[in-house]
Design a protein around this motif. Structure first.
Motif, PDB file in Angstrom:
ATOM      1  N   SER A 138      37.950 -30.750  68.684  1.00 30.86           N
ATOM      2  CA  SER A 138      38.374 -30.941  67.599  1.00 30.86           C
ATOM      3  C   SER A 138      39.611 -31.006  67.786  1.00 30.86           C
ATOM      4  CB  SER A 138      38.225 -29.357  66.981  1.00 30.86           C
ATOM      5  OG  SER A 138      38.572 -28.392  66.758  1.00 30.86           O
ATOM      6  N   GLY A 139      40.231 -31.323  69.681  1.00 36.71           N
ATOM      7  CA  GLY A 139      41.727 -30.597  69.948  1.00 36.71           C
ATOM      8  C   GLY A 139      43.242 -31.369  68.682  1.00 36.71           C
ATOM      9  N   PRO A 140      42.470 -33.067  68.598  1.00 32.46           N
ATOM     10  CA  PRO A 140      43.439 -33.785  68.396  1.00 32.46           C
ATOM     11  C   PRO A 140      43.180 -33.244  66.543  1.00 32.46           C
ATOM     12  CG  PRO A 140      41.966 -35.013  69.550  1.00 32.46           C
ATOM     13  CD  PRO A 140      41.162 -33.701  69.594  1.00 32.46           C
ATOM     14  N   VAL A 141      42.779 -33.070  65.750  1.00 32.84           N
ATOM     15  CA  VAL A 141      42.375 -32.418  64.697  1.00 32.84           C
ATOM     16  C   VAL A 141      43.665 -31.791  64.225  1.00 32.84           C
ATOM     17  CG1 VAL A 141      40.945 -32.026  62.787  1.00 32.84           C
ATOM     18  CG2 VAL A 141      40.370 -33.389  64.141  1.00 32.84           C
ATOM     19  N   LEU A 142      43.480 -30.361  65.065  1.00 34.94           N
ATOM     20  CA  LEU A 142      43.560 -29.391  65.160  1.00 34.94           C
ATOM     21  C   LEU A 142      45.394 -29.540  65.514  1.00 34.94           C
ATOM     22  CD1 LEU A 142      43.184 -26.379  64.066  1.00 34.94           C
ATOM     23  CD2 LEU A 142      43.062 -25.926  66.805  1.00 34.94           C
ATOM     24  N   ALA A 143      45.810 -31.038  65.992  1.00 33.54           N
ATOM     25  CA  ALA A 143      46.927 -30.883  66.490  1.00 33.54           C
ATOM     26  C   ALA A 143      47.964 -31.696  65.669  1.00 33.54           C
ATOM     27  CB  ALA A 143      47.351 -31.064  68.354  1.00 33.54           C
TER      28      ALA A 143
ATOM     29  N   LEU B 248      45.618 -17.994  70.749  1.00 28.10           N
ATOM     30  CA  LEU B 248      44.951 -17.052  71.247  1.00 28.10           C
ATOM     31  C   LEU B 248      43.693 -17.778  72.296  1.00 28.10           C
ATOM     32  CD1 LEU B 248      44.172 -14.640  68.920  1.00 28.10           C
ATOM     33  CD2 LEU B 248      45.757 -14.202  71.107  1.00 28.10           C
ATOM     34  N   ASN B 249      43.219 -18.699  71.673  1.00 26.44           N
ATOM     35  CA  ASN B 249      42.240 -19.596  71.999  1.00 26.44           C
ATOM     36  C   ASN B 249      41.782 -20.825  72.457  1.00 26.44           C
ATOM     37  OD1 ASN B 249      40.311 -17.989  71.022  1.00 26.44           O
ATOM     38  ND2 ASN B 249      40.120 -18.556  68.619  1.00 26.44           N
ATOM     39  N   GLY B 250      43.452 -21.703  72.683  1.00 24.51           N
ATOM     40  CA  GLY B 250      43.454 -22.932  72.853  1.00 24.51           C
ATOM     41  C   GLY B 250      43.146 -23.780  72.060  1.00 24.51           C
TER      42      GLY B 250
ATOM     43  N   GLY C 169      55.986 -20.456  45.488  1.00 28.68           N
ATOM     44  CA  GLY C 169      55.951 -19.680  45.744  1.00 28.68           C
ATOM     45  C   GLY C 169      54.089 -19.463  46.831  1.00 28.68           C
ATOM     46  N   ILE C 170      53.495 -19.607  45.369  1.00 30.28           N
ATOM     47  CA  ILE C 170      52.171 -19.542  46.645  1.00 30.28           C
ATOM     48  C   ILE C 170      51.413 -21.073  47.246  1.00 30.28           C
ATOM     49  CG2 ILE C 170      49.510 -20.436  45.514  1.00 30.28           C
ATOM     50  CD1 ILE C 170      50.163 -18.714  42.565  1.00 30.28           C
ATOM     51  N   LEU C 171      52.110 -21.729  46.548  1.00 30.00           N
ATOM     52  CA  LEU C 171      51.929 -23.225  47.756  1.00 30.00           C
ATOM     53  C   LEU C 171      52.818 -22.344  48.999  1.00 30.00           C
ATOM     54  CD1 LEU C 171      52.266 -25.942  45.338  1.00 30.00           C
ATOM     55  CD2 LEU C 171      49.891 -25.409  46.937  1.00 30.00           C
ATOM     56  N   ALA C 172      53.725 -22.175  49.152  1.00 32.18           N
ATOM     57  CA  ALA C 172      54.971 -21.512  50.535  1.00 32.18           C
ATOM     58  C   ALA C 172      53.831 -20.625  51.245  1.00 32.18           C
ATOM     59  CB  ALA C 172      56.248 -21.780  50.230  1.00 32.18           C
ATOM     60  N   ALA C 173      53.077 -19.300  50.402  1.00 29.42           N
ATOM     61  CA  ALA C 173      52.813 -19.146  51.077  1.00 29.42           C
ATOM     62  C   ALA C 173      51.973 -19.498  52.175  1.00 29.42           C
ATOM     63  CB  ALA C 173      52.315 -17.400  50.401  1.00 29.42           C
ATOM     64  N   VAL C 174      50.923 -20.013  51.446  1.00 32.71           N
ATOM     65  CA  VAL C 174      49.723 -20.453  52.035  1.00 32.71           C
ATOM     66  C   VAL C 174      50.638 -21.307  53.359  1.00 32.71           C
ATOM     67  CG1 VAL C 174      47.847 -22.543  51.384  1.00 32.71           C
ATOM     68  CG2 VAL C 174      48.400 -20.337  49.970  1.00 32.71           C
ATOM     69  N   VAL C 175      51.128 -22.144  53.071  1.00 28.21           N
ATOM     70  CA  VAL C 175      51.643 -23.148  54.050  1.00 28.21           C
ATOM     71  C   VAL C 175      52.453 -22.052  55.349  1.00 28.21           C
ATOM     72  CG1 VAL C 175      53.265 -24.752  54.769  1.00 28.21           C
ATOM     73  CG2 VAL C 175      52.909 -25.137  52.790  1.00 28.21           C
ATOM     74  N   ILE C 176      52.789 -20.922  54.838  1.00 25.45           N
ATOM     75  CA  ILE C 176      53.550 -20.171  55.820  1.00 25.45           C
ATOM     76  C   ILE C 176      52.274 -19.219  57.277  1.00 25.45           C
ATOM     77  CG2 ILE C 176      54.570 -18.487  56.358  1.00 25.45           C
ATOM     78  CD1 ILE C 176      56.860 -19.572  54.043  1.00 25.45           C
ATOM     79  N   VAL C 177      51.367 -18.797  56.288  1.00 30.14           N
ATOM     80  CA  VAL C 177      50.173 -18.142  56.761  1.00 30.14           C
ATOM     81  C   VAL C 177      49.405 -19.154  57.086  1.00 30.14           C
ATOM     82  CG1 VAL C 177      48.252 -16.503  56.113  1.00 30.14           C
ATOM     83  CG2 VAL C 177      50.095 -16.269  54.913  1.00 30.14           C
ATOM     84  N   GLY C 178      48.973 -20.353  56.734  1.00 32.02           N
ATOM     85  CA  GLY C 178      48.189 -21.281  57.480  1.00 32.02           C
ATOM     86  C   GLY C 178      49.006 -21.620  59.014  1.00 32.02           C
ATOM     87  N   PHE C 179      49.739 -21.795  58.834  1.00 22.53           N
ATOM     88  CA  PHE C 179      51.274 -22.613  60.115  1.00 22.53           C
ATOM     89  C   PHE C 179      50.377 -21.015  60.705  1.00 22.53           C
ATOM     90  CE2 PHE C 179      54.603 -22.742  62.697  1.00 22.53           C
ATOM     91  CZ  PHE C 179      54.505 -23.284  63.201  1.00 22.53           C
ATOM     92  N   PHE C 180      50.926 -20.196  60.648  1.00 31.33           N
ATOM     93  CA  PHE C 180      50.808 -18.983  61.708  1.00 31.33           C
ATOM     94  C   PHE C 180      49.986 -18.963  61.667  1.00 31.33           C
ATOM     95  CE2 PHE C 180      55.479 -18.567  60.098  1.00 31.33           C
ATOM     96  CZ  PHE C 180      56.207 -18.700  61.587  1.00 31.33           C
ATOM     97  N   GLY C 181      48.802 -19.277  60.907  1.00 32.68           N
ATOM     98  CA  GLY C 181      47.493 -18.260  61.734  1.00 32.68           C
ATOM     99  C   GLY C 181      46.712 -19.426  62.056  1.00 32.68           C
ATOM    100  N   VAL C 182      46.977 -20.709  62.031  1.00 33.11           N
ATOM    101  CA  VAL C 182      46.381 -21.483  63.122  1.00 33.11           C
ATOM    102  C   VAL C 182      47.414 -21.428  64.424  1.00 33.11           C
ATOM    103  CG1 VAL C 182      46.554 -24.048  64.130  1.00 33.11           C
ATOM    104  CG2 VAL C 182      46.199 -23.580  61.052  1.00 33.11           C
ATOM    105  N   LEU C 183      48.672 -21.503  64.764  1.00 39.63           N
ATOM    106  CA  LEU C 183      48.845 -21.486  65.812  1.00 39.63           C
ATOM    107  C   LEU C 183      48.918 -20.593  66.081  1.00 39.63           C
ATOM    108  CD1 LEU C 183      51.841 -22.736  66.771  1.00 39.63           C
ATOM    109  CD2 LEU C 183      52.916 -20.660  65.525  1.00 39.63           C
ATOM    110  N   ALA C 184      48.513 -18.995  66.107  1.00 36.22           N
ATOM    111  CA  ALA C 184      48.418 -18.008  66.260  1.00 36.22           C
ATOM    112  C   ALA C 184      46.791 -18.245  66.684  1.00 36.22           C
ATOM    113  CB  ALA C 184      47.742 -16.624  65.307  1.00 36.22           C
ATOM    114  N   TYR C 185      45.779 -18.954  66.601  1.00 35.67           N
ATOM    115  CA  TYR C 185      44.251 -18.713  67.243  1.00 35.67           C
ATOM    116  C   TYR C 185      44.901 -19.592  67.568  1.00 35.67           C
ATOM    117  CZ  TYR C 185      39.557 -21.482  67.022  1.00 35.67           C
ATOM    118  OH  TYR C 185      38.860 -22.069  68.045  1.00 35.67           O
ATOM    119  N   VAL C 186      45.478 -20.925  67.999  1.00 41.01           N
ATOM    120  CA  VAL C 186      45.476 -21.925  69.024  1.00 41.01           C
ATOM    121  C   VAL C 186      46.287 -21.344  70.796  1.00 41.01           C
ATOM    122  CG1 VAL C 186      47.009 -23.690  69.984  1.00 41.01           C
ATOM    123  CG2 VAL C 186      45.866 -23.745  67.978  1.00 41.01           C
TER     124      VAL C 186
END
Length: 176
Positions: A132-137, A125-127, A106-123
């Motif tokens: 570091s585009g390839p690494v972020l992709a 908002l900021n492009g 459950g903890i790992l699932a929460a980390v993956v979900i928050v991480g996915f949407f957090g990185v998606l929101a960052y990209v």
């Protein structure tokens, strides 16, 4: 195989049955099939099969598709259902979690979900940053894969739904 994930991703587009087998408990059987049917050499090692796939030419893609069709027919003839094996694997993981009351999945699932949407929101908002585009992709791709696995773990695969739809369509076609 040193590049197993890369091989599975590549074969997933050309030979999905073989790719599914390589990613599960049937990996040895899949390697043997690739060695015999693709390379024409029975008993080739996993590393030799990997090198042959990594060096595949455009003409070899047709051969890989043929190997996949033959492999799928062999599995069907033997009564082996890869999805059932995968479903049993998921069920045992779920049963383990219920039995042990382990909070780690459950903890790992929460980390993956928050991480996915957090990185998606960052990209969003900021492009993608130029340096570091390839690494972020790559990170987004990995998190998307993890998100898919989390959803399959908690809600199951859509394969059963596809099978159900096929049966219903067959029943409608047979009744008409």
């Amino acid at each position: 195989m040193k590049n197993k994930d890369k091989i599975i991703r590549f074969l997933g587009t050309v030979a999905p049955t073989v790719a599914a087998a390589l990613g599960g408990p049937m990996a040895g059987v899949a390697v043997d099939a690739l060695a015999t049917q693709f390379m024409g050499r029975q008993g080739a090692s996993a590393d030799e099969v990997e090198q042959a796939i990594l060096g595949a030419s455009a003409a070899d893609l047709t051969k890989l598709k043929q190997v996949d069709a033959e492999f799928a027919a062999q599995l069907q003839a033997a009564g082996i259902e890869l999805e059932r094996i995968a479903a049993d694997d998921r069920d045992s993981a779920r049963a383990r979690q219920v039995e042990t009351k382990d909070r780690t999945p459950g903890i790992l699932a929460a980390v993956v979900i928050v991480g996915f949407f957090g990185v998606l929101a960052y990209v969003t908002l900021n492009g993608l940053p130029a340096d570091s585009g390839p690494v972020l992709a790559l990170l987004i791709g990995s998190l998307a894969t993890g998100l898919s696995q989390v959803l399959n773990f908690y809600f199951g695969s859509s394969v059963g739904s596809k099978d159900k739809d096929a049966v219903i369509a067959g029943m409608k076609g047979g009744a008409a």
